[in-house]
Motif scaffolding. Sequence first.
Motif, PDB file in Angstrom:
ATOM      1  N   ASN A   1       0.800  -1.217   0.000  1.00  0.00           N
ATOM      2  CA  ASN A   1       0.000   0.000   0.000  1.00  0.00           C
ATOM      3  C   ASN A   1       0.835   1.270   0.000  1.00  0.00           C
ATOM      4  OD1 ASN A   1      -1.749  -2.222   1.197  1.00  0.00           O
ATOM      5  ND2 ASN A   1      -3.221  -0.638   0.692  1.00  0.00           N
TER       6      ASN A   1
ATOM      7  N   ILE B   1       1.852   4.746  -1.650  1.00  0.00           N
ATOM      8  CA  ILE B   1       1.128   5.691  -2.502  1.00  0.00           C
ATOM      9  C   ILE B   1       1.908   5.781  -3.822  1.00  0.00           C
ATOM     10  CG2 ILE B   1       0.312   8.078  -2.725  1.00  0.00           C
ATOM     11  CD1 ILE B   1      -0.984   6.817  -0.350  1.00  0.00           C
ATOM     12  N   PRO B   2       1.284   5.403  -4.930  1.00  0.00           N
ATOM     13  CA  PRO B   2       2.055   5.275  -6.172  1.00  0.00           C
ATOM     14  C   PRO B   2       2.634   6.598  -6.663  1.00  0.00           C
ATOM     15  CG  PRO B   2      -0.301   4.963  -6.581  1.00  0.00           C
ATOM     16  CD  PRO B   2      -0.123   5.024  -5.103  1.00  0.00           C
ATOM     17  N   SER B   3       1.999   7.686  -6.302  1.00  0.00           N
ATOM     18  CA  SER B   3       2.478   8.966  -6.831  1.00  0.00           C
ATOM     19  C   SER B   3       3.612   9.550  -5.992  1.00  0.00           C
ATOM     20  CB  SER B   3       1.310   9.945  -6.909  1.00  0.00           C
ATOM     21  OG  SER B   3       0.706  10.061  -5.644  1.00  0.00           O
ATOM     22  N   LEU B   4       4.044   8.832  -4.947  1.00  0.00           N
ATOM     23  CA  LEU B   4       5.118   9.367  -4.103  1.00  0.00           C
ATOM     24  C   LEU B   4       6.351   8.448  -4.180  1.00  0.00           C
ATOM     25  CD1 LEU B   4       3.088  10.380  -0.913  1.00  0.00           C
ATOM     26  CD2 LEU B   4       3.796  11.835  -2.814  1.00  0.00           C
ATOM     27  N   THR B   5       7.529   9.068  -4.041  1.00  0.00           N
ATOM     28  CA  THR B   5       8.768   8.275  -4.035  1.00  0.00           C
ATOM     29  C   THR B   5       8.886   7.543  -2.704  1.00  0.00           C
ATOM     30  OG1 THR B   5      10.035  10.045  -3.051  1.00  0.00           O
ATOM     31  CG2 THR B   5       9.959   9.984  -5.456  1.00  0.00           C
TER      32      THR B   5
ATOM     33  N   GLU C   1       9.326   9.920   0.064  1.00  0.00           N
ATOM     34  CA  GLU C   1       8.110  10.680   0.341  1.00  0.00           C
ATOM     35  C   GLU C   1       7.041   9.825   1.013  1.00  0.00           C
ATOM     36  OE1 GLU C   1       8.627  13.766  -3.409  1.00  0.00           O
ATOM     37  OE2 GLU C   1       7.431  11.956  -3.612  1.00  0.00           O
TER      38      GLU C   1
ATOM     39  N   ALA D   1       8.052  10.030   4.411  1.00  0.00           N
ATOM     40  CA  ALA D   1       7.846  11.381   4.938  1.00  0.00           C
ATOM     41  C   ALA D   1       6.369  11.633   5.230  1.00  0.00           C
ATOM     42  CB  ALA D   1       8.363  12.418   3.934  1.00  0.00           C
ATOM     43  N   LEU D   2       5.515  10.932   4.493  1.00  0.00           N
ATOM     44  CA  LEU D   2       4.078  11.044   4.714  1.00  0.00           C
ATOM     45  C   LEU D   2       3.759  10.844   6.194  1.00  0.00           C
ATOM     46  CD1 LEU D   2       1.636  11.316   2.808  1.00  0.00           C
ATOM     47  CD2 LEU D   2       1.510   8.842   2.742  1.00  0.00           C
TER      48      LEU D   2
ATOM     49  N   PHE E   1       9.981   5.594  -7.469  1.00  0.00           N
ATOM     50  CA  PHE E   1       8.536   5.467  -7.279  1.00  0.00           C
ATOM     51  C   PHE E   1       8.181   3.994  -7.146  1.00  0.00           C
ATOM     52  CE2 PHE E   1       8.823   9.625  -9.213  1.00  0.00           C
ATOM     53  CZ  PHE E   1       7.889  10.343  -8.484  1.00  0.00           C
ATOM     54  N   ARG E   2       6.953   3.735  -6.704  1.00  0.00           N
ATOM     55  CA  ARG E   2       6.512   2.370  -6.469  1.00  0.00           C
ATOM     56  C   ARG E   2       6.774   1.480  -7.682  1.00  0.00           C
ATOM     57  NH1 ARG E   2       0.242   0.957  -5.593  1.00  0.00           N
ATOM     58  NH2 ARG E   2       0.288   0.841  -7.870  1.00  0.00           N
TER      59      ARG E   2
ATOM     60  N   ARG F   1       8.368   3.038   6.467  1.00  0.00           N
ATOM     61  CA  ARG F   1       7.277   3.985   6.699  1.00  0.00           C
ATOM     62  C   ARG F   1       6.621   3.714   8.050  1.00  0.00           C
ATOM     63  NH1 ARG F   1       2.435   3.997   2.400  1.00  0.00           N
ATOM     64  NH2 ARG F   1       2.167   1.925   3.301  1.00  0.00           N
TER      65      ARG F   1
END
Lengths: 785, 245
Positions: free
Chosen positions: B107, B109-113, B116, B119-120, B147-148, B163
């Motif tokens: 899971n 987030i595909p739009s984040l490296t 990131e 960092a979320l 990215f993912r 994470r």
Amino acid sequence: MSVLQRKLLRELRQLRGQVLAIGLVMVGGIGMLVMALSNYDGLADTRTRYYAEHRFAEVFARVKRAPLPLTEAVRAIAGVREVAPRVSGFVNLELGGYHEPITGQIVSLPAPGEPELNRLFLRAGALPDADDEVVVGEAFAEVHELRPGDVLTAILNGRRQRLRVSGIGLSPEFVYQIRPGDVFPDFARFSVLWMRREPVATAFDMDGAFNDLVLTLTREARTADVIDALDVLLAPYGATGAHGRDLQMSHRFLDTELKQLRVMTVLFTAVYLTVVAFLLNVVVGRLISTQREQIAVLKAFGYSRWEVGLHYGQLVLLMVSSGVLPGLALGAWLGRGMARMYMDFYRFPFLDWSLRPEVVLLAFGFALAAAVLGTVGALRRAFAMPPAQAMRPEAPPVFHHTLTERFGLGALLDPTARMVLRNIERRPLRSALSVLGIGLGIGILVMSGFQHGAIEEMIDVQFSFAQRDDFAVTFAEPTSSRAAQELAALPGVRRVEPFRSAAVRLRHGHRSYRTALQGLPEDGDLKRVLDTRLQPAALPAAGLLLTDYLAELLAARPGDLLEVEFLEGHRRTLAVPLAGTVHEYLGVSAYARRDYVNRLLGEGAALSGAWLALESGARPGVVAALRERPRVAAVTDRAAMVQSFRDTMAESILTFTLISALMAASIAIGVVYNASRITLAERGRELASLRVLGYTRHEVRALLIGELFTLTFLALLPGFLLGTAMCWLLVQGFVSDLYRVPLVLPPASFALAGLVVLAATAVSGLLVRRRLDRLDLVAVLKIRE
Amino acid sequence: MHAPAHTASGSRELVFRAAGLTKVYRMGDVEVHALRGVDLELYAGEFVVLLGASGSGKSTLLNILGGLDAPTDGRVECRGHPLTGAGDDELTRFRREHVGFVFQFYNLIPSLTARENVALVTEIAPQPMAPEAALALVDLTGRMNHFRAQLSGGEQQRVAIARAIAKRPDVLLCDEPTGALDSATGVLVLEALERINLETGALTVVITHNAVIARMADRVIHLSDGRIAGEERNPVRAAPAELHW
């Protein structure tokens, strides 16, 4: 920038196709809103300033002939501020090289020291210096390329008189320059001329007298009281009844136009807002359902409901606002263009057009409203979705045999068609929403093409079916029936049908209305009245026929007694039965047989004018002959008037239709494209699985594109119904005593709307086809659904 | 090989205490009893494996412990604070400050490296480590800006672990963390989990249907049909490298 914001921007980029589609819809909605509003504001502001700066009068009166000293008595009426007595009348004009009949309305200019009401705006040249000088109206001057110094000929009191153009002018009194009794302006064949008082007075035998009076009022005056006092004062001088701006021809047309613009703005805005909100609802709803897991993750890691809700709220706002600025720019540009186009009809000396801050705010408000209306549900779901539930995939869809299959027609369907239909049926609500969205697109397309057809229908009924004369001749004064015989004797005149027209005030109960009572020949063929089925109706031997809209205004039913007050002649007031109603799109009138009107007026067989039918090729001779007749005040060429109206309207109608069709098409494309993208997102895995199982690209495409086209076909009928309903609303909003727009929707307008949406579907299909062909089979299958 | 985290139960700090947990889902007309009365105590620093077949209720239990879901009946408390009956705001704060999740399907987030994605969490946690430090703990320093789509399954799961731990959670809850991975990659992920458990002292709960993994736990709890069917202690925790499946 926080990571969430970065996520937002990257996802916006990733969704750029859909963002663009929503942006397109917003541009359409806001463009329409801003165009209509800024056009309205521009015209309304221009009118206000023009009226104020050029001191447009507030009360108007006509008399047959009244002595100038009477103005003192008028000035003494409580509430009257300024009084300008004038002489005005109609003349035939001749222009070198132009052989059509031209009517001129001559209006005298104030003498030095008199109040300058309805002050002229001079576009070129100067006010008349000599008795043979005139200022001509700008529209007429433009058509005939007249410049100061040019010459035209007027037949004044039977005498040909050369007039020199001293200037080109405009007046707040003639913003809509139209020959009395006409519906459309005809700039080539009608002009207002302004001259010094003495020559006009001499020509119309008004030395020391006036026949036209305009007033301004004090701030606290009540217009109705002044009009009553004025009527009493002017009654002995052959007055036809004073009136305020509401019955002043030019103002009335302009006012009706502005009111209709307002209706259109409100209606179009409401429709577009609904459509845009609906689209956002569908798109954002689905976007959020595809992001269930991300929402769950965010919540699992401790992002609060508010933070998640805000995140998606920002996404929606950014998507929506992408269309605001281009929409504003487009709307402003179009609004200004529209206002300029309106100035072809409504002659203002200047255009006060500006994009008001309120309109800009409203555009943003519109976007926000659409966003809120459209997405509050989806955002609430994102807000409220419990993280554990969000983590689980959505409940698997339940498939059924389709209706078609249950009816035993399954054998007719190939497997692809069966899958398409089951897919549409398995989510009936979602499919219904897509169908409704596409249907709304079709609806506004139908609405955008409606105006043109309706105007054509009005012209057709009024000027081809009801009225079929070649020329309408109006006499300066009621004339004996010998005049008709003289007209019939002109070479080339095939048929003459004389009519008697009189200004009347009709009363029924406490309602009253001022109009013309037209006495028509019993067996007339050139002017016919039509019943509700638009078939020629017979004139009753006694009693009146009223335009159905007028009967409604007066709340009168056939058999009721109307009080008819003649505003000319002996000014008799009589009780006359209402015999029936007739159907008309333009204007409102009362009709009766001519002999009946003559009887009511207590006169012999007097005529106001006649309709002529000509033999082919006889026009030039008849025009020349009519010019020689001093009693002929005006000649109207019906076909030429309609043609000139069509020419003038053609550009604006075409432009408007094109613009609204483009905006409607943009909405339709936005809906279909979004529907297809979301379908692809939801079903990518399934489609990739089919490819893995050995389906060809072509077969997989057929599934997706088949679904799109099926949805579009399903949307056609509801779309047509929605379009008809929108047009009906428009028609209701447009009703006025000047005209009623018929709800006529030719099959072609439905066909066009359907074709545009089908084309939009095909384009969307092509766009998603590229994505479909590039599906990474392995990657798609690895991701959990 | 490692010694069990704590031997004397008297010195252990209680993190979760659950009593009589039941959970009933409604799926259309059908009632699904996911949990049927679970009593459980989990302690700080422990590495616990919840073992059970699919449908045994382990994910439900994990979700309830992590404050993602509420039980239909029964009580849960964390360090003496009741989770049952807590409002959404309280549960959100609980998750934000105390819990790290690792999911079977990562899971991310595909739009984040990768960085990131970490960092979320660090952006909202009260005392996080730097995202880079968290990624270093799972040996992904070199892949931070990917990215993912550019990461393998094992790498994605290690990002997910980074994470989960970057906030220095008291509790690390892992739902089938190796379920989607092959054995070799799975071992890498388990090694990362073990290291975190030892270095941060976070209570680590791993749910799995893979009995092999149970050997690396301090304690193994068997779930079956929504009930605890048994519990055992490993006298010695096996190192992940010794595991094969």
